[in-house]
Design a protein around this motif. Sequence first.
Motif, short mmCIF file in Angstrom:
data_model
loop_
_atom_site.label_atom_id
_atom_site.label_comp_id
_atom_site.label_asym_id
_atom_site.label_seq_id
_atom_site.Cartn_x
_atom_site.Cartn_y
_atom_site.Cartn_z
N VAL A 8 0.84 -1.20 0.00
CA VAL A 8 0.00 0.00 0.00
C VAL A 8 0.88 1.25 0.00
O VAL A 8 1.75 1.41 0.85
CB VAL A 8 -0.94 0.03 1.23
N GLN A 9 0.64 2.13 -0.98
CA GLN A 9 1.35 3.40 -1.08
C GLN A 9 0.54 4.56 -0.52
O GLN A 9 1.09 5.46 0.10
CB GLN A 9 1.70 3.69 -2.54
N SER A 10 -0.77 4.54 -0.77
CA SER A 10 -1.63 5.62 -0.26
C SER A 10 -3.07 5.12 -0.16
O SER A 10 -3.46 4.19 -0.86
CB SER A 10 -1.56 6.87 -1.15
N ILE A 11 -3.81 5.77 0.74
CA ILE A 11 -5.23 5.49 0.92
C ILE A 11 -5.94 6.84 1.00
O ILE A 11 -5.61 7.68 1.83
CB ILE A 11 -5.51 4.69 2.21
N ARG A 12 -6.91 7.04 0.10
CA ARG A 12 -7.73 8.25 0.13
C ARG A 12 -9.18 7.83 0.30
O ARG A 12 -9.65 6.92 -0.40
CB ARG A 12 -7.57 9.05 -1.15
N CYS A 13 -9.90 8.47 1.21
CA CYS A 13 -11.29 8.11 1.48
C CYS A 13 -12.17 9.37 1.45
O CYS A 13 -11.75 10.44 1.92
CB CYS A 13 -11.42 7.45 2.85
N HIS A 14 -13.38 9.20 0.93
CA HIS A 14 -14.36 10.28 0.94
C HIS A 14 -15.74 9.68 0.72
O HIS A 14 -15.96 8.91 -0.22
CB HIS A 14 -14.06 11.30 -0.16
N ASP A 15 -16.67 10.02 1.59
CA ASP A 15 -18.07 9.58 1.48
C ASP A 15 -18.20 8.07 1.31
O ASP A 15 -18.99 7.58 0.51
CB ASP A 15 -18.78 10.27 0.32
N GLY A 16 -17.40 7.30 2.03
CA GLY A 16 -17.51 5.85 2.02
C GLY A 16 -16.80 5.16 0.86
O GLY A 16 -16.85 3.95 0.74
N VAL A 17 -16.16 5.95 0.00
CA VAL A 17 -15.41 5.39 -1.12
C VAL A 17 -13.92 5.57 -0.83
O VAL A 17 -13.49 6.64 -0.40
CB VAL A 17 -15.76 6.09 -2.45
N SER A 18 -13.16 4.51 -1.07
CA SER A 18 -11.71 4.57 -0.85
C SER A 18 -10.99 4.28 -2.16
O SER A 18 -11.40 3.40 -2.92
CB SER A 18 -11.28 3.53 0.18
N ILE A 19 -9.92 5.02 -2.39
CA ILE A 19 -9.02 4.75 -3.50
C ILE A 19 -7.67 4.44 -2.89
O ILE A 19 -7.10 5.25 -2.15
CB ILE A 19 -8.92 5.93 -4.48
N VAL A 20 -7.19 3.23 -3.17
CA VAL A 20 -5.93 2.76 -2.61
C VAL A 20 -4.95 2.55 -3.75
O VAL A 20 -5.30 1.94 -4.77
CB VAL A 20 -6.14 1.43 -1.84
N THR A 21 -3.74 3.07 -3.59
CA THR A 21 -2.70 2.80 -4.57
C THR A 21 -1.69 1.83 -3.95
O THR A 21 -1.41 1.89 -2.74
CB THR A 21 -1.98 4.07 -5.04
N PHE A 22 -1.19 0.96 -4.78
CA PHE A 22 -0.25 -0.09 -4.37
C PHE A 22 0.97 -0.04 -5.27
O PHE A 22 0.85 0.29 -6.45
CB PHE A 22 -0.87 -1.48 -4.54
#
Length: 132
Positions: A8-22
């Motif tokens: 995992v490089q980063s985790i961004r969350c907003h309104d119950g949606v997450s975008i994770v970069t690996f």
Amino acid sequence: MSNLVATVQSIRCHDGVSIVTFSLGEQILTMVSLELDDALRVGSKCLLSVNASSVAIGKNLSGMLSYSNQLSAKVVAIENGKLLTRIILNISGNRVESMITVASSERLGLKVGDDVTALIKSTVLSVSEVIA
């Protein structure tokens, strides 16, 4: 189902949606998720899963695509059936299976040893296990 070991490089969350970069070796993967494992943290090593039917293959691509995950891959095996072709790819040391039609495989002229681009939508990746 194919598995990829990534960090995992980063985790961004907003309104119950997450975008994770690996990170996957030198390559980057992106996953969109509505539910994240509570153990998932930046720096976590994970086992990511993707169905073979969700891995598209491109050859000699040019231009822009909406796929976030455009991964350099090498064809290591091809098994032709009557309707479908099973292709095994090496992506940064991970063996990933793609299932495409025989017609698509023939149209691409795929051969073992070909350098291709594996295309995986960010919405079809999932974390099957947080390793560390």
